[in-house]
Design a protein around this motif. Structure first.
Motif, mmCIF file in Angstrom:
data_model
loop_
_atom_site.group_PDB
_atom_site.id
_atom_site.type_symbol
_atom_site.label_atom_id
_atom_site.label_comp_id
_atom_site.label_asym_id
_atom_site.label_seq_id
_atom_site.Cartn_x
_atom_site.Cartn_y
_atom_site.Cartn_z
ATOM 1 N N THR A 35 0.081 12.439 0.132
ATOM 2 C CA THR A 35 0.350 11.011 -0.057
ATOM 3 C C THR A 35 -0.923 10.195 0.098
ATOM 4 O O THR A 35 -1.190 9.276 -0.688
ATOM 5 N N ALA A 36 -1.712 10.537 1.096
ATOM 6 C CA ALA A 36 -2.959 9.786 1.329
ATOM 7 C C ALA A 36 -3.892 9.902 0.125
ATOM 8 O O ALA A 36 -4.513 8.921 -0.301
ATOM 9 N N LYS A 37 -3.969 11.104 -0.429
ATOM 10 C CA LYS A 37 -4.846 11.319 -1.586
ATOM 11 C C LYS A 37 -4.334 10.550 -2.808
ATOM 12 O O LYS A 37 -5.104 9.889 -3.520
ATOM 13 N N ALA A 38 -3.036 10.634 -3.028
ATOM 14 C CA ALA A 38 -2.443 9.933 -4.178
ATOM 15 C C ALA A 38 -2.557 8.419 -4.009
ATOM 16 O O ALA A 38 -2.815 7.684 -4.969
ATOM 17 N N ARG A 39 -2.359 7.960 -2.778
ATOM 18 C CA ARG A 39 -2.470 6.520 -2.494
ATOM 19 C C ARG A 39 -3.866 6.023 -2.830
ATOM 20 O O ARG A 39 -4.039 5.007 -3.516
ATOM 21 N N GLN A 40 -4.865 6.761 -2.371
ATOM 22 C CA GLN A 40 -6.241 6.334 -2.597
ATOM 23 C C GLN A 40 -6.589 6.343 -4.079
ATOM 24 O O GLN A 40 -7.312 5.463 -4.573
ATOM 25 N N LEU A 46 -6.109 1.385 -9.864
ATOM 26 C CA LEU A 46 -5.250 0.247 -10.212
ATOM 27 C C LEU A 46 -5.301 -0.887 -9.186
ATOM 28 O O LEU A 46 -4.834 -1.989 -9.476
ATOM 29 N N GLY A 47 -5.805 -0.593 -7.999
ATOM 30 C CA GLY A 47 -5.898 -1.631 -6.975
ATOM 31 C C GLY A 47 -4.831 -1.484 -5.900
ATOM 32 O O GLY A 47 -3.801 -0.832 -6.095
ATOM 33 N N GLU A 48 -5.111 -2.134 -4.773
ATOM 34 C CA GLU A 48 -4.235 -2.011 -3.610
ATOM 35 C C GLU A 48 -2.837 -2.577 -3.861
ATOM 36 O O GLU A 48 -1.832 -1.999 -3.456
ATOM 37 N N SER A 49 -2.766 -3.705 -4.540
ATOM 38 C CA SER A 49 -1.444 -4.312 -4.724
ATOM 39 C C SER A 49 -0.573 -3.479 -5.661
ATOM 40 O O SER A 49 0.654 -3.438 -5.511
ATOM 41 N N ALA A 50 -1.198 -2.777 -6.599
ATOM 42 C CA ALA A 50 -0.419 -1.875 -7.456
ATOM 43 C C ALA A 50 0.141 -0.719 -6.632
ATOM 44 O O ALA A 50 1.288 -0.290 -6.822
ATOM 45 N N MET A 51 -0.668 -0.234 -5.704
ATOM 46 C CA MET A 51 -0.195 0.842 -4.823
ATOM 47 C C MET A 51 0.987 0.362 -3.984
ATOM 48 O O MET A 51 1.995 1.083 -3.819
ATOM 49 N N VAL A 52 0.891 -0.844 -3.461
ATOM 50 C CA VAL A 52 1.984 -1.394 -2.644
ATOM 51 C C VAL A 52 3.251 -1.529 -3.495
ATOM 52 O O VAL A 52 4.356 -1.162 -3.059
ATOM 53 N N ASP A 53 3.105 -2.032 -4.706
ATOM 54 C CA ASP A 53 4.283 -2.184 -5.579
ATOM 55 C C ASP A 53 4.892 -0.827 -5.924
ATOM 56 O O ASP A 53 6.122 -0.690 -5.999
ATOM 57 N N GLY B 132 4.249 5.505 2.623
ATOM 58 C CA GLY B 132 3.593 5.332 1.328
ATOM 59 C C GLY B 132 2.330 4.505 1.422
ATOM 60 O O GLY B 132 1.315 4.832 0.797
ATOM 61 N N ILE B 133 2.371 3.433 2.208
ATOM 62 C CA ILE B 133 1.193 2.554 2.303
ATOM 63 C C ILE B 133 0.227 3.021 3.388
ATOM 64 O O ILE B 133 -0.793 2.368 3.634
ATOM 65 N N GLY B 134 0.546 4.124 4.069
ATOM 66 C CA GLY B 134 -0.367 4.663 5.067
ATOM 67 C C GLY B 134 -0.329 3.942 6.396
ATOM 68 O O GLY B 134 -1.321 3.871 7.111
#
Lengths: 98, 245
Positions: A35-40, A46-53, B132-134
């Motif tokens: 998850t950490a790798k995919a999140r980064q 795409l940017g942090e807000s795209a990750m949050v969405d 998900g957000i760590g």
């Protein structure tokens, strides 16, 4: 649809579909490192807000299926009529737990 | 005083942060059929279920009924509650009418079961987003005093599934607004046997996903992924859970 079922995400043609797929698979597998790798990767591209969405949608769809499956709600008539062929192709009619 | 998601390691939309804070706090507040300590116990059991050996063995088996035994539980809740929570968390794609009715036969009032399902789902959802957000999972809030009023809604009927629900046409004035935007999808109706709890759950889900899924594009919505990407994630998460609703 095959991409959604996990057979060939690349062929789905969805922009950044592989990034999205890796994130949803990692979260649903409860794999912290993956998850950490995919999140980064999503943050970098795409940017942090795209990750949050994306995380928010994945979280929501850890609810709707559980609500549906716990209460046995059926497919709405209109959806059932619109998906006859697709459900047949994917063999979903065999999954009626009622 | 800062609330749990005010200290998230990434920036959250204001509406999303507030919804998460409300949901986190509500886990400890009296609900409609469960009091605060019971709701916290349900959330704790939901989080514990992932490590249950019986659930893992059942998940690996061709049928959940092929494996018998006892759940590894925290010991705070009755057996029927624990089984309901564990099954919803770990193997929801194979829940059945048999499971639903056996759970009720095990001593749960249907209204209690619906609230247990809702609290379980909220714990899963909150944890899923948080991981998900760590972010580390926030400490559980302290249980609030007060009793649930345990008021049964007689207008709820079975017919669209195993659970009794309130149909849009049967909704009384205090609940009719829940169906205001013509979102009469069965999923929205699924837990309406306990209206206030349903509102609590959807107050979170609306901000994680969207209030009206009939929106074709995301005009006016503050999102940084496309509608197509949202629907891909939605369908993929559902498929991974074995749900084909």
């Amino acid at each position: 649809m095959c991409g959604v079922m996990g057979d060939n995400v690349t062929a789905s043609g969805l922009p950044h579909g592989e990034l999205m797929n890796e994130f949803v698979e990692a979260i649903c597998a409860r794999d912290t490192a993956r998850t950490a790798k995919a999140r980064q990767a999503i943050v970098d591209i795409l940017g942090e807000s795209a990750m949050v969405d994306a995380a928010a949608v994945i979280a929501a769809f850890n609810a709707y299926p559980r609500m549906a499956d716990a209460t046995g709600i059926p497919l709405e008539d209109a959806k059932e009529a619109a998906t006859v062929e697709m459900r047949q192709e994917l063999g979903l009619n065999a999954l009626d737990n009622g | 005083m800062a609330q749990a998601y005010d200290t998230a390691p990434v920036a959250l939309r204001d509406d999303l942060r507030d919804a998460l804070n409300r949901a986190h706090e509500r886990l400890a507040q009296p609900g409609s059929w469960l009091d605060g300590p019971q709701r916290l116990a349900v959330a704790a059991e939901a989080r514990h279920a992932w490590d249950c050996a019986l659930c893992q063995a059942r998940k690996d088996s061709i049928s959940p009924y092929a494996v018998t035994g006892d759940h590894a539980s925290l010991g705070q809740l009755p057996t029927a509650w624990v089984d309901a929570i564990h099954r919803v968390v770990t193997d929801s794609g194979r829940l059945s009418a048999r499971w639903y009715h056996e759970t009720l036969d095990g001593g749960m009032v249907e209204d209690e079961l619906i609230e247990v399902i809702s609290v379980t789902v909220q714990a899963v959802v909150i944890d899923c987003f948080t991981a998900g957000i760590g972010m580390d999972r926030p400490a559980s809030p302290t249980a609030s005093p007060g009793q649930a009023d345990r008021s049964h809604r007689t207008e709820a009927k079975t017919g669209t599934g195993w659970a009794a629900t309130i149909a849009p046409e049967d909704a009384k004035p205090d609940f009719a607004d829940f169906y205001d935007n013509d979102s009469h999808f069965y999923i929205r109706r699924s837990l309406t046997l306990v209206p206030d709890e349903t509102r609590r759950l959807w107050d979170l889900l609306n901000h994680l996903y969207m209030e009206d899924p009939r929106t074709i594009e995301l005009d006016g919505m503050d999102r940084d992924i496309s509608r197509a990407q949202m629907e891909f994630l939605a369908a993929r998460a559902s498929a991974l859970l074995g749900c084909y609703y």
